[in-house]
Design a protein around this motif. Structure first.
Motif, PDB file in Angstrom:
ATOM      1  N   CYS A   1      45.915 -32.655 -55.114  1.00 61.98           N
ATOM      2  CA  CYS A   1      47.304 -32.153 -55.153  1.00 61.98           C
ATOM      3  C   CYS A   1      47.469 -30.932 -54.260  1.00 61.98           C
ATOM      4  N   GLY A   2      47.811 -31.176 -53.040  1.00 61.75           N
ATOM      5  CA  GLY A   2      48.132 -30.092 -52.137  1.00 61.75           C
ATOM      6  C   GLY A   2      46.915 -29.422 -51.535  1.00 61.75           C
ATOM      7  N   ARG A   3      46.701 -29.664 -50.269  1.00 62.79           N
ATOM      8  CA  ARG A   3      45.569 -29.046 -49.583  1.00 62.79           C
ATOM      9  C   ARG A   3      46.038 -27.908 -48.687  1.00 62.79           C
ATOM     10  N   ASP A   4      47.323 -27.621 -48.689  1.00 65.59           N
ATOM     11  CA  ASP A   4      47.844 -26.583 -47.789  1.00 65.59           C
ATOM     12  C   ASP A   4      47.889 -25.218 -48.481  1.00 65.59           C
ATOM     13  N   ILE A   5      46.761 -24.818 -49.037  1.00 64.74           N
ATOM     14  CA  ILE A   5      46.690 -23.533 -49.728  1.00 64.74           C
ATOM     15  C   ILE A   5      46.727 -22.409 -48.690  1.00 64.74           C
ATOM     16  N   ALA A   6      47.690 -21.517 -48.813  1.00 59.64           N
ATOM     17  CA  ALA A   6      47.796 -20.376 -47.898  1.00 59.64           C
ATOM     18  C   ALA A   6      46.875 -19.248 -48.342  1.00 59.64           C
TER      19      ALA A   6
ATOM     20  N   PRO B   1      42.257 -15.602 -48.434  1.00 58.43           N
ATOM     21  CA  PRO B   1      42.810 -16.684 -47.606  1.00 58.43           C
ATOM     22  C   PRO B   1      42.466 -18.062 -48.153  1.00 58.43           C
ATOM     23  N   GLY B   2      43.370 -19.008 -47.968  1.00 58.56           N
ATOM     24  CA  GLY B   2      43.226 -20.343 -48.527  1.00 58.56           C
ATOM     25  C   GLY B   2      42.074 -21.151 -47.979  1.00 58.56           C
ATOM     26  N   ASN B   3      41.545 -20.777 -46.817  1.00 53.93           N
ATOM     27  CA  ASN B   3      40.428 -21.538 -46.259  1.00 53.93           C
ATOM     28  C   ASN B   3      39.079 -21.079 -46.813  1.00 53.93           C
ATOM     29  N   LEU B   4      39.046 -20.011 -47.589  1.00 58.52           N
ATOM     30  CA  LEU B   4      37.803 -19.549 -48.185  1.00 58.52           C
ATOM     31  C   LEU B   4      37.564 -20.246 -49.520  1.00 58.52           C
TER      32      LEU B   4
END
Length: 105
Positions: A33-38, A60-63
């Motif tokens: 459910c939603g991979r666009d974590i900011a 940050p969402g990529n960590l």
């Protein structure tokens, strides 16, 4: 179209690093459910019975991990995580969890 879909709350795996007075917090990449974590909002309080959480700096969402050093050097505390997507939608708060009882010497 306007994105109003909430991201999933992260599932956090905490590990105490007692000797260093730190807590390693790790979480997997969201899948369903939603991979666009900011970014992630992270809240901390020292004891479960404390009334309020203190907001820590956003991650940050990529960590997928954070090494946290509690102010008192105890490697203990309680946390609450919220994921925020690129449209500003907030996840439900993840289950509050507390760690550090294993670090009592």
């Amino acid at each position: 179209p306007i994105d109003t879909t909430r991201p999933c709350a992260p599932f956090v795996n905490p590990r105490e690093r007692c000797a260093e007075g730190q807590i390693l917090l790790e979480w997997p990449e969201p899948r369903d459910c939603g991979r666009d974590i900011a970014f992630y909002q992270i809240f901390y309080k020292r004891f479960e019975e404390d009334a309020t959480f203190q907001r820590l700096p956003d991650v940050p969402g990529n960590l997928r991990s954070l090494l946290f050093s509690p102010p008192d050097g105890s490697a203990a505390g309680c946390f609450l995580f919220i994921a925020v997507d690129s449209s500003g939608n907030l996840s439900q708060p993840a289950q509050q969890f507390c760690v550090g009882d294993e670090c009592i010497f």
